[in-house]
Design a protein around this motif. Structure first.
Motif, PDB file in Angstrom:
ATOM      1  N   HIS A  51      -7.030   1.523 -29.584  1.00 22.28           N
ATOM      2  CA  HIS A  51      -5.601   1.705 -29.319  1.00 22.28           C
ATOM      3  C   HIS A  51      -5.409   2.686 -28.171  1.00 22.28           C
ATOM      4  O   HIS A  51      -6.369   3.249 -27.643  1.00 22.28           O
ATOM      5  CB  HIS A  51      -4.902   2.224 -30.578  1.00 22.28           C
ATOM      6  CG  HIS A  51      -5.566   3.449 -31.143  1.00 22.28           C
ATOM      7  ND1 HIS A  51      -5.347   4.715 -30.651  1.00 22.28           N
ATOM      8  CD2 HIS A  51      -6.488   3.584 -32.141  1.00 22.28           C
ATOM      9  CE1 HIS A  51      -6.073   5.577 -31.315  1.00 22.28           C
ATOM     10  NE2 HIS A  51      -6.795   4.930 -32.218  1.00 22.28           N
ATOM     11  N   ASP A  52      -4.168   2.899 -27.802  1.00 18.40           N
ATOM     12  CA  ASP A  52      -3.886   3.820 -26.693  1.00 18.40           C
ATOM     13  C   ASP A  52      -3.310   5.156 -27.180  1.00 18.40           C
ATOM     14  O   ASP A  52      -2.655   5.853 -26.426  1.00 18.40           O
ATOM     15  CB  ASP A  52      -2.918   3.169 -25.697  1.00 18.40           C
ATOM     16  CG  ASP A  52      -1.519   3.003 -26.279  1.00 18.40           C
ATOM     17  OD1 ASP A  52      -1.366   3.130 -27.519  1.00 18.40           O
ATOM     18  OD2 ASP A  52      -0.568   2.739 -25.505  1.00 18.40           O
ATOM     19  N   GLU A  53      -3.548   5.519 -28.450  1.00 21.50           N
ATOM     20  CA  GLU A  53      -3.072   6.740 -29.103  1.00 21.50           C
ATOM     21  C   GLU A  53      -1.575   6.676 -29.418  1.00 21.50           C
ATOM     22  O   GLU A  53      -1.153   7.017 -30.512  1.00 21.50           O
ATOM     23  CB  GLU A  53      -3.372   7.993 -28.252  1.00 21.50           C
ATOM     24  CG  GLU A  53      -4.849   8.341 -28.153  1.00 21.50           C
ATOM     25  CD  GLU A  53      -5.452   8.765 -29.481  1.00 21.50           C
ATOM     26  OE1 GLU A  53      -4.693   9.154 -30.389  1.00 21.50           O
ATOM     27  OE2 GLU A  53      -6.696   8.698 -29.609  1.00 21.50           O
ATOM     28  N   LYS A  54      -0.751   6.228 -28.483  1.00 24.93           N
ATOM     29  CA  LYS A  54       0.699   6.210 -28.707  1.00 24.93           C
ATOM     30  C   LYS A  54       1.071   5.266 -29.845  1.00 24.93           C
ATOM     31  O   LYS A  54       1.994   5.536 -30.606  1.00 24.93           O
ATOM     32  CB  LYS A  54       1.424   5.791 -27.434  1.00 24.93           C
ATOM     33  CG  LYS A  54       1.261   6.760 -26.274  1.00 24.93           C
ATOM     34  CD  LYS A  54       1.949   6.238 -25.025  1.00 24.93           C
ATOM     35  CE  LYS A  54       1.704   7.164 -23.842  1.00 24.93           C
ATOM     36  NZ  LYS A  54       2.304   6.634 -22.590  1.00 24.93           N
ATOM     37  N   THR A  55       0.372   4.144 -29.942  1.00 28.38           N
ATOM     38  CA  THR A  55       0.708   3.154 -30.967  1.00 28.38           C
ATOM     39  C   THR A  55      -0.265   3.180 -32.153  1.00 28.38           C
ATOM     40  O   THR A  55      -0.273   2.251 -32.963  1.00 28.38           O
ATOM     41  CB  THR A  55       0.702   1.733 -30.353  1.00 28.38           C
ATOM     42  OG1 THR A  55      -0.602   1.474 -29.800  1.00 28.38           O
ATOM     43  CG2 THR A  55       1.746   1.624 -29.249  1.00 28.38           C
TER      44      THR A  55
END
Length: 302
Positions: free
Chosen positions: A193-197
């Motif tokens: 994931h991209d951390e934000k989601t």
């Protein structure tokens, strides 16, 4: 090329800084650490100077045994190449001379309590993942029965809803909407994931849900190796293949080939079940089993 700073490395592994406090922003861009050995005796033909240099008990014991002048020469031969940093393992002491030369050449000197073998394994794994080439694509990433799946399709086709059904069946979400793909090797693609989601799944008419809060910690995992690329498409009459065994199709991401499957959508069709079947079928093929081959053998026996 992706890089990290020596400071980021020190923070990740809780490393003690012995020298070079003001030079912790030096860049690291190589994915494997190196233990200098031949370089201490003057052989530099293949010295990977851009790599993190790890000094274990063998290296430090060797340096301790040298007289002052020879030690100065041996260390000087290496520090003049200005590697990103030196890391001493096993909390070894008596490093004043090494600290001195690193300060002079503005090279960070760090120390860890871990053994050399243990630390090198963790360090190489971290650098490989962190510095790997990566791209971000639109889709959903799942781990289905231990099989990493990239679920793609046009916006609104039902990727997240299908993922939700799979999560309720006990499988795991890795990423929704934005999937980060990392190339770990010519054959290995990692999805994360991209951390934000992180842990979030977007469902039309419902909104965002946190799968870990809703279904427990087992509903989410940080990353998975991608081995199947499944594309959800709209139903097309007479477009489905009914062959016993389809010709293999692949999708390429950063030159890594991933087996590709297209699943057409239609009301009442158990898409989640088909994805489970695809994952289990892929696993059986890796074990050398083919249902089509078994069927043909049975026909020959009649």
């Amino acid at each position: 090329m992706r890089t990290i700073t020596v400071q980021e490395l020190a923070d990740q592994f809780s490393l003690e800084v012995l020298a070079g406090f003001h030079h912790m922003q030096r860049k690291i861009g190589k994915s494997r650490a190196y233990r200098p050995g031949l370089e201490f005796v003057g052989y530099f033909d293949f010295f990977p100077q851009e790599h993190v240099q790890v000094l274990g008990k063998k290296e430090i014991t060797y340096l301790h045994k040298l007289d002052l002048d020879e030690r100065k020469q041996r260390i000087g031969n290496i520090v003049k190449y200005h590697p990103p940093c030196f890391i001493v393992t096993a909390n070894q002491e008596g490093l004043k001379y090494l600290t001195k030369y690193c300060e002079q050449e503005e090279i960070p000197l760090l120390r860890t309590g871990a053994t050399t073998t243990e630390f090198l394994g963790r360090l190489d794994a971290y650098l490989t993942k962190t510095l790997a080439p990566q791209i971000a694509i639109h889709g959903v990433c799942l781990n289905v029965s231990g099989i990493g799946i990239l679920l793609r399709g046009k916006s609104g086709v039902g990727k997240s809803e299908t993922a939700h059904t799979l999560i309720r069946r006990g499988h795991r979400l890795v990423a929704d909407d934005i999937v980060v793909l990392k190339k770990l090797s010519p054959q290995t693609l990692l999805g994360t994931h991209d951390e934000k989601t992180k842990e979030l799944l977007a469902l039309r008419s419902i909104g965002l849900i946190n799968v870990s809060r809703l279904y427990g910690r087992k509903a989410f995992q940080e990353e998975t190796r991608i081995v199947l690329d499944i594309e959800l498409t709209k139903w097309q009459e007479n477009a489905l293949n009914n062959e016993l065994e389809l010709e293999p199709s692949f999708t390429e991401y950063m030159d890594v080939k991933i087996p590709h499957i297209e699943i057409q959508l239609q009301p009442g069709r158990d898409v989640a079940g088909l994805i489970e079947a695809a994952a289990n079928s892929w696993y059986l093929r890796q074990q050398g089993y083919s249902a089509a081959e078994e069927f043909m053998k049975r026909l020959k026996m009649d």
